[in-house]
Design an enzyme around this catalytic site. Structure first.
Site, PDB file in Angstrom:
ATOM      1  N   TYR A  92     -14.247  -1.638  11.063  1.00 47.47           N
ATOM      2  CA  TYR A  92     -12.897  -1.161  10.887  1.00 47.47           C
ATOM      3  C   TYR A  92     -12.223  -1.277  12.329  1.00 47.47           C
ATOM      4  O   TYR A  92     -11.138  -1.623  12.168  1.00 47.47           O
ATOM      5  CB  TYR A  92     -12.857   0.443  10.532  1.00 47.47           C
ATOM      6  CG  TYR A  92     -11.514   0.729  10.488  1.00 47.47           C
ATOM      7  CD1 TYR A  92     -10.730   0.367   9.123  1.00 47.47           C
ATOM      8  CD2 TYR A  92     -10.786   1.727  11.602  1.00 47.47           C
ATOM      9  CE1 TYR A  92      -9.375   0.960   9.237  1.00 47.47           C
ATOM     10  CE2 TYR A  92      -9.556   2.163  11.346  1.00 47.47           C
ATOM     11  CZ  TYR A  92      -8.888   1.591  10.220  1.00 47.47           C
ATOM     12  OH  TYR A  92      -7.583   2.160  10.284  1.00 47.47           O
ATOM     13  N   VAL A  98      -4.530  10.349  11.309  1.00 52.91           N
ATOM     14  CA  VAL A  98      -3.310  10.550  10.187  1.00 52.91           C
ATOM     15  C   VAL A  98      -4.304  11.218   8.902  1.00 52.91           C
ATOM     16  O   VAL A  98      -5.094  10.640   8.224  1.00 52.91           O
ATOM     17  CB  VAL A  98      -2.759   9.575   9.702  1.00 52.91           C
ATOM     18  CG1 VAL A  98      -1.376   9.932   8.637  1.00 52.91           C
ATOM     19  CG2 VAL A  98      -2.019   8.711  10.874  1.00 52.91           C
ATOM     20  N   GLY A 109       0.936  -1.274   0.142  1.00 50.57           N
ATOM     21  CA  GLY A 109      -0.037   0.003  -0.062  1.00 50.57           C
ATOM     22  C   GLY A 109       0.736   1.199  -0.110  1.00 50.57           C
ATOM     23  O   GLY A 109       0.523   2.264   0.814  1.00 50.57           O
ATOM     24  N   ALA A 110       1.846   1.303  -0.792  1.00 43.89           N
ATOM     25  CA  ALA A 110       2.824   2.560  -0.846  1.00 43.89           C
ATOM     26  C   ALA A 110       2.438   3.630  -1.798  1.00 43.89           C
ATOM     27  O   ALA A 110       3.226   4.443  -2.101  1.00 43.89           O
ATOM     28  CB  ALA A 110       4.196   1.697  -1.247  1.00 43.89           C
ATOM     29  N   ALA A 161       0.078   5.780  -1.483  1.00 45.09           N
ATOM     30  CA  ALA A 161      -0.458   6.852  -1.045  1.00 45.09           C
ATOM     31  C   ALA A 161      -0.143   6.977   0.425  1.00 45.09           C
ATOM     32  O   ALA A 161       0.554   6.028   1.245  1.00 45.09           O
ATOM     33  CB  ALA A 161      -1.866   7.077  -1.131  1.00 45.09           C
ATOM     34  N   GLY A 162      -0.383   8.206   1.063  1.00 44.29           N
ATOM     35  CA  GLY A 162      -0.478   8.112   2.583  1.00 44.29           C
ATOM     36  C   GLY A 162       0.640   7.724   3.336  1.00 44.29           C
ATOM     37  O   GLY A 162       1.968   7.869   3.122  1.00 44.29           O
ATOM     38  N   ASN A 183       1.344  -2.262   5.332  1.00 45.80           N
ATOM     39  CA  ASN A 183       0.547  -1.052   5.556  1.00 45.80           C
ATOM     40  C   ASN A 183      -0.866  -1.155   4.972  1.00 45.80           C
ATOM     41  O   ASN A 183      -1.605  -0.431   5.313  1.00 45.80           O
ATOM     42  CB  ASN A 183       1.487   0.035   4.994  1.00 45.80           C
ATOM     43  CG  ASN A 183       0.858   1.348   4.790  1.00 45.80           C
ATOM     44  OD1 ASN A 183       0.310   2.106   5.721  1.00 45.80           O
ATOM     45  ND2 ASN A 183       0.649   1.600   3.643  1.00 45.80           N
ATOM     46  N   GLY A 229      -2.985   7.132  15.563  1.00 41.34           N
ATOM     47  CA  GLY A 229      -4.247   8.059  15.977  1.00 41.34           C
ATOM     48  C   GLY A 229      -4.540   8.377  14.474  1.00 41.34           C
ATOM     49  O   GLY A 229      -3.906   7.886  13.364  1.00 41.34           O
TER      50      GLY A 229
HETATM   51  P1  NAP Z   1      -4.281   5.831   2.291  1.00 40.05           P
HETATM   52  O1  NAP Z   1      -3.598   7.123   2.189  1.00 40.05           O
HETATM   53  O2  NAP Z   1      -5.769   5.750   1.775  1.00 40.05           O
HETATM   54  O3  NAP Z   1      -3.264   4.794   1.822  1.00 40.05           O
HETATM   55  C1  NAP Z   1      -3.859   3.422   1.742  1.00 40.05           C
HETATM   56  C2  NAP Z   1      -2.982   2.567   0.813  1.00 40.05           C
HETATM   57  O4  NAP Z   1      -3.323   1.192   0.912  1.00 40.05           O
HETATM   58  C3  NAP Z   1      -2.910   3.126  -0.485  1.00 40.05           C
HETATM   59  O5  NAP Z   1      -1.487   2.962  -1.008  1.00 40.05           O
HETATM   60  C4  NAP Z   1      -3.700   1.953  -1.293  1.00 40.05           C
HETATM   61  O6  NAP Z   1      -3.026   1.921  -2.547  1.00 40.05           O
HETATM   62  C5  NAP Z   1      -3.307   0.856  -0.307  1.00 40.05           C
HETATM   63  N1  NAP Z   1      -4.359  -0.399  -0.684  1.00 40.05           N
HETATM   64  C6  NAP Z   1      -5.545  -0.324  -0.163  1.00 40.05           C
HETATM   65  N2  NAP Z   1      -6.196  -1.469  -0.550  1.00 40.05           N
HETATM   66  C7  NAP Z   1      -5.146  -2.030  -1.072  1.00 40.05           C
HETATM   67  C8  NAP Z   1      -5.308  -3.561  -1.562  1.00 40.05           C
HETATM   68  N3  NAP Z   1      -6.454  -4.235  -1.662  1.00 40.05           N
HETATM   69  N4  NAP Z   1      -4.069  -3.932  -2.058  1.00 40.05           N
HETATM   70  C9  NAP Z   1      -2.888  -3.569  -1.870  1.00 40.05           C
HETATM   71  N5  NAP Z   1      -2.758  -1.947  -1.538  1.00 40.05           N
HETATM   72  C10 NAP Z   1      -3.973  -1.591  -1.074  1.00 40.05           C
HETATM   73  O7  NAP Z   1      -4.594   5.594   3.987  1.00 40.05           O
HETATM   74  P2  NAP Z   1      -3.299   5.607   5.096  1.00 40.05           P
HETATM   75  O8  NAP Z   1      -3.912   6.591   6.162  1.00 40.05           O
HETATM   76  O9  NAP Z   1      -2.080   5.819   4.632  1.00 40.05           O
HETATM   77  O10 NAP Z   1      -3.479   4.209   5.692  1.00 40.05           O
HETATM   78  C11 NAP Z   1      -2.443   3.204   5.695  1.00 40.05           C
HETATM   79  C12 NAP Z   1      -2.656   2.205   6.936  1.00 40.05           C
HETATM   80  O11 NAP Z   1      -2.789   2.909   8.019  1.00 40.05           O
HETATM   81  C13 NAP Z   1      -3.980   1.313   7.009  1.00 40.05           C
HETATM   82  O12 NAP Z   1      -3.841   0.098   7.250  1.00 40.05           O
HETATM   83  C14 NAP Z   1      -4.814   1.995   7.889  1.00 40.05           C
HETATM   84  O13 NAP Z   1      -5.627   1.448   8.414  1.00 40.05           O
HETATM   85  C15 NAP Z   1      -3.620   2.346   8.851  1.00 40.05           C
HETATM   86  N6  NAP Z   1      -3.976   3.865   9.676  1.00 40.05           N
HETATM   87  C16 NAP Z   1      -4.510   4.691   9.227  1.00 40.05           C
HETATM   88  C17 NAP Z   1      -4.698   5.779  10.076  1.00 40.05           C
HETATM   89  C18 NAP Z   1      -5.473   7.323   9.408  1.00 40.05           C
HETATM   90  O14 NAP Z   1      -6.036   7.844  10.260  1.00 40.05           O
HETATM   91  N7  NAP Z   1      -5.145   7.670   8.142  1.00 40.05           N
HETATM   92  C19 NAP Z   1      -4.782   5.528  11.523  1.00 40.05           C
HETATM   93  C20 NAP Z   1      -4.206   4.361  11.900  1.00 40.05           C
HETATM   94  C21 NAP Z   1      -3.962   3.487  11.002  1.00 40.05           C
HETATM   95  P3  NAP Z   1      -4.043   1.298  -3.765  1.00 40.05           P
HETATM   96  O15 NAP Z   1      -5.345   2.114  -3.685  1.00 40.05           O
HETATM   97  O16 NAP Z   1      -3.215   1.966  -4.914  1.00 40.05           O
HETATM   98  O17 NAP Z   1      -4.093  -0.131  -3.855  1.00 40.05           O
END
Ligand code: NAP
Length: 254
Positions: A154, A187, A10-11, A13-14, A88, A185
């Protein structure tokens, strides 16, 4: 991290993109995957510029068990021995009462955040055990500690990540392979836009009148855990912004 091979799922984005950049800055060889290959390919030059020793990007939908097994077991020469796996890839869908929610949302979160994480882990860890080195880092959340309203599934997926991380550590006892869960928390990333299926206005409200973490803050914690001496296992890192107390308590300035 110089010359070490790091895989970030999941590299595109984010947090995943920031983590790939942070490991690049440490001189690692960076493997990046996600579904949106074009985004990863566009990142390659930036990662090299940031200091990555080498970069290889590939398409992977972690929900596809055959694809995960097949792709991760047939990486190009020199890329198969992964030193650090960052699990991730993940997402949330909807913010709805459980008894009214769309079952498709549940399937997608469970398939990605739990089953996808397991498929990738199952494909990568045996080689770490065989080689006698490695580190698995999962993206947990404060949502895995305290469940918030309208987010039961979730939160359950992140509670599962915590349990899987703990269990993996126990099962790896007697090997030098390390396991860490980085539990963040709020992000500011594409997370809320994905949760609300492209509703930018609703997503922006999540971060209104509050200072959220940035993806780089979480990447920093991940790299910190990965760069402790080999005998140190950081089990979990819980990190929130100064405006967050837990998954339900925020300091909103309005
Ligand atoms: P994000 O900006 O939406 O990035 C999510 C990433 O996951 C994207 O690169 C997406 O890439 C990838 N992804 C989603 N579904 C996928 C799949 N089926 N196969 C491969 N890649 C996939 O969100 P983020 O905030 O960076 O989240 C990253 C991680 O941190 C997640 O596990 C999330 O639960 C965790 N987290 C987030 C927060 C928050 O508040 N944002 C807080 C705590 C934990 P593609 O769409 O290109 O596949």
């Amino acid at each position: 991290m110089k010359g070490k091979t790091v895989l970030v799922t999941g590299a595109s984005a984010g947090i995943g993109a920031a983590t790939a950049m942070a490991f690049a800055g440490e001189g690692a060889r960076v493997l990046v995957c996600a579904r949106r290959l074009e985004r990863l390919q566009a990142m390659e030059a930036v990662l090299l510029e940031a200091g990555a020793a080498e970069v290889f990007s590939f398409e992977l939908d972690v929900r596809d068990r055959d694809e995960a097994e097949g792709t991760l077991n047939t990486l190009p020469d020199g890329w198969g021995d992964i030193d650090v796996l960052v699990n991730n890839a993940g997402l949330s869908r909807g913010l709805t009462k459980l008894w009214e929610d769309d079952v498709e949302n549940w399937e997608e979160m469970i398939d990605t955040n739990i089953k996808g994480l397991l498929y990738v882990t199952r494909a990568v860890v045996p080689k770490m055990v065989k080689r006698g080195s490695g580190h698995v880092i999962g993206l947990g959340s404060v949502a895995g500690y305290i469940t918030y309203a309208n987010g039961a599934v979730y939160c359950a997926t992140k509670a599962a990540e915590k349990a899987i991380s703990e269990g993996l550590k126990l099962d790896l006892m007697g090997t030098p392979v390390r396991v860490t869960s980085v539990d963040a928390g709020m992000v500011e990333s594409e997370f809320s836009v994905v949760r609300f299926r492209g509703d930018d206005e609703r997503a922006a409200k999540v971060y209104q009148n509050i200072t959220p973490l940035q993806p780089e803050d979480v990447a920093d914690a991940i790299v910190w855990a990965a760069t402790r001496p080999a005998h140190v296992n950081v089990h979990s890192v819980v990190v929130t912004s100064i405006d967050q107390g837990n998954s339900v308590t925020f300091n909103r300035r309005a």
